[in-house]
Design a protein around this motif. Structure first.
Motif, PDB file in Angstrom:
ATOM      1  N   UNK A 153      26.197  33.913 124.314  1.00  0.00           N
ATOM      2  CA  UNK A 153      26.834  32.367 124.757  1.00  0.00           C
ATOM      3  C   UNK A 153      27.005  31.678 125.417  1.00  0.00           C
ATOM      4  N   UNK A 154      25.581  31.371 125.973  1.00  0.00           N
ATOM      5  CA  UNK A 154      24.629  30.099 126.351  1.00  0.00           C
ATOM      6  C   UNK A 154      23.812  29.872 125.848  1.00  0.00           C
ATOM      7  N   UNK A 203      39.388  31.604 132.925  1.00  0.00           N
ATOM      8  CA  UNK A 203      39.803  30.267 133.622  1.00  0.00           C
ATOM      9  C   UNK A 203      40.056  28.854 132.776  1.00  0.00           C
ATOM     10  N   UNK A 204      39.966  28.641 131.714  1.00  0.00           N
ATOM     11  CA  UNK A 204      39.857  27.597 130.240  1.00  0.00           C
ATOM     12  C   UNK A 204      40.733  26.874 131.242  1.00  0.00           C
ATOM     13  N   UNK A 239      35.991  27.855 121.907  1.00  0.00           N
ATOM     14  CA  UNK A 239      36.100  29.444 122.124  1.00  0.00           C
ATOM     15  C   UNK A 239      34.582  29.766 121.581  1.00  0.00           C
ATOM     16  N   UNK A 240      34.066  31.121 122.230  1.00  0.00           N
ATOM     17  CA  UNK A 240      32.482  31.859 121.710  1.00  0.00           C
ATOM     18  C   UNK A 240      32.507  32.452 120.410  1.00  0.00           C
ATOM     19  N   UNK A 300      33.215  35.404 120.076  1.00  0.00           N
ATOM     20  CA  UNK A 300      34.286  36.455 120.782  1.00  0.00           C
ATOM     21  C   UNK A 300      35.845  36.548 120.304  1.00  0.00           C
ATOM     22  N   UNK A 301      35.196  34.974 120.014  1.00  0.00           N
ATOM     23  CA  UNK A 301      36.634  34.372 120.175  1.00  0.00           C
ATOM     24  C   UNK A 301      38.297  34.160 121.768  1.00  0.00           C
ATOM     25  N   UNK A 302      36.810  33.863 122.804  1.00  0.00           N
ATOM     26  CA  UNK A 302      36.966  34.343 123.988  1.00  0.00           C
ATOM     27  C   UNK A 302      36.961  32.206 124.607  1.00  0.00           C
ATOM     28  N   UNK A 303      37.456  32.210 125.494  1.00  0.00           N
ATOM     29  CA  UNK A 303      37.387  30.937 125.988  1.00  0.00           C
ATOM     30  C   UNK A 303      35.875  30.895 126.731  1.00  0.00           C
ATOM     31  N   UNK A 304      35.576  29.397 125.941  1.00  0.00           N
ATOM     32  CA  UNK A 304      34.089  29.853 126.838  1.00  0.00           C
ATOM     33  C   UNK A 304      33.017  28.402 127.584  1.00  0.00           C
ATOM     34  N   UNK A 305      33.764  27.979 126.705  1.00  0.00           N
ATOM     35  CA  UNK A 305      33.040  26.432 127.001  1.00  0.00           C
ATOM     36  C   UNK A 305      34.117  25.117 127.284  1.00  0.00           C
ATOM     37  N   UNK A 306      34.564  23.799 128.188  1.00  0.00           N
ATOM     38  CA  UNK A 306      34.866  23.455 128.512  1.00  0.00           C
ATOM     39  C   UNK A 306      33.938  22.459 128.883  1.00  0.00           C
ATOM     40  N   UNK A 307      34.690  21.080 127.921  1.00  0.00           N
ATOM     41  CA  UNK A 307      33.792  19.691 127.881  1.00  0.00           C
ATOM     42  C   UNK A 307      34.575  18.357 127.869  1.00  0.00           C
ATOM     43  N   UNK A 308      34.104  17.665 128.509  1.00  0.00           N
ATOM     44  CA  UNK A 308      34.712  16.563 128.532  1.00  0.00           C
ATOM     45  C   UNK A 308      34.047  15.262 128.939  1.00  0.00           C
TER      46      UNK A 308
END
Length: 276
Positions: free
Chosen positions: A95-96, A243-244, A263-264, A266-274
């Protein structure tokens, strides 16, 4: 014993605590690192192996005690390179790697600061894959020593500094174009359902946050990024999938724009950017 037979024997032993695919993968890693045999050699090599002359028995004992193979051999794979690890550094995850990939799609130069760098796998990989200048920060001095060794080993110019981000600011560092962080985000409640190899061996300091304040690092880093990033600078987080929306809201409340939850595999919320 032939290499293929040894691989089968190790896989069978490990299926007592791992599923079949993971047991097989660990066995491949062991033969590659301890005997310098890749998958082709394992399948085709007909030379006899003197098992007693290897670390097989002692390593198997550690593996069956749930110790991760990466800590036993002292390194782990990340973005096509091998990084030295110790008990103060998290084992790098795929994921990283996705986080690194997303940054590289949008940024090729500038200054990037990685907060909570651990083994240094994020800033070192980014430095080697682009023209980004990178800095890694961590509260754990033992982790930083390993990160410095990784930079030297891999030929990266990444700089590292000891810093407690909850108590210190970034004013003594050059103003960054990008801040990235994969901070502790596993709640204490989640700890009860995690695999034993993670709970017993990976560093608590890098993993866990309290149930009543799970976004403590995200709030603090977002505050620091708001004040310190250059104009039109970017903040990237790896997040707990639960906590996306809450993490994105932290950025919006601080004036970040162009926010996105990614999403990663696996389809899970994994990265937030701004962007600020």
């Amino acid at each position: 014993m032939k290499a293929k037979e040894l691989h089968q024997q190790l896989t069978k032993a490990l299926t007592s605590i791992y599923d079949g695919n993971e047991a097989q993968s660990i066995a491949y890693i062991w033969l590659e690192e301890r005997l310098q045999l890749d998958k082709v050699n394992i399948l085709l090599d007909q030379k006899e192996i003197d098992v007693k002359a290897t670390t097989y028995e002692s390593d198997l004992e550690r593996l069956l005690d749930h110790e991760p193979i990466q800590y036993i051999i002292g390194e782990g794979d990340f973005y096509g390179r091998k990084f030295l690890l110790n008990k103060d550094t998290l084992i790098p995850r795929s994921e990283t790697e996705e986080l690194v990939w997303h940054i590289l799609q949008n940024h090729k130069e500038g200054l990037l600061i990685d907060i909570g760098t651990g083994s240094g796998c994020i800033p070192i990989s980014l430095a080697l894959e682009s023209n980004l200048q990178t800095i890694g920060l961590d509260i754990n001095k033992n982790a930083l020593e390993k990160a410095k060794k990784n930079a030297e080993k891999l030929g990266a110019s990444t700089r590292f500094f000891h810093k407690n981000i909850l108590e210190e600011n970034l004013d003594d560092l050059d103003q960054p174009d990008i801040i990235v962080s994969n901070p502790p985000y596993v709640t204490e409640a989640e700890k009860a359902i995690m695999n034993e190899n993670v709970v017993r061996y990976e560093p608590d300091l890098a993993l866990y946050v309290s149930d009543d304040n799970p976004l403590i690092f995200y709030r603090r880093i977002a505050d620091l990024a708001q004040k310190r990033l250059k104009k039109n600078g970017w903040l990237y987080f790896e997040i707990n999938e639960q906590f996306g929306k809450e993490t994105e809201q932290l950025l919006l409340e601080r004036g970040f724009t162009k926010t996105e939850i990614i999403k990663d595999f696996q389809g899970k919320d994994r990265i937030v950017k701004g962007m600020i």
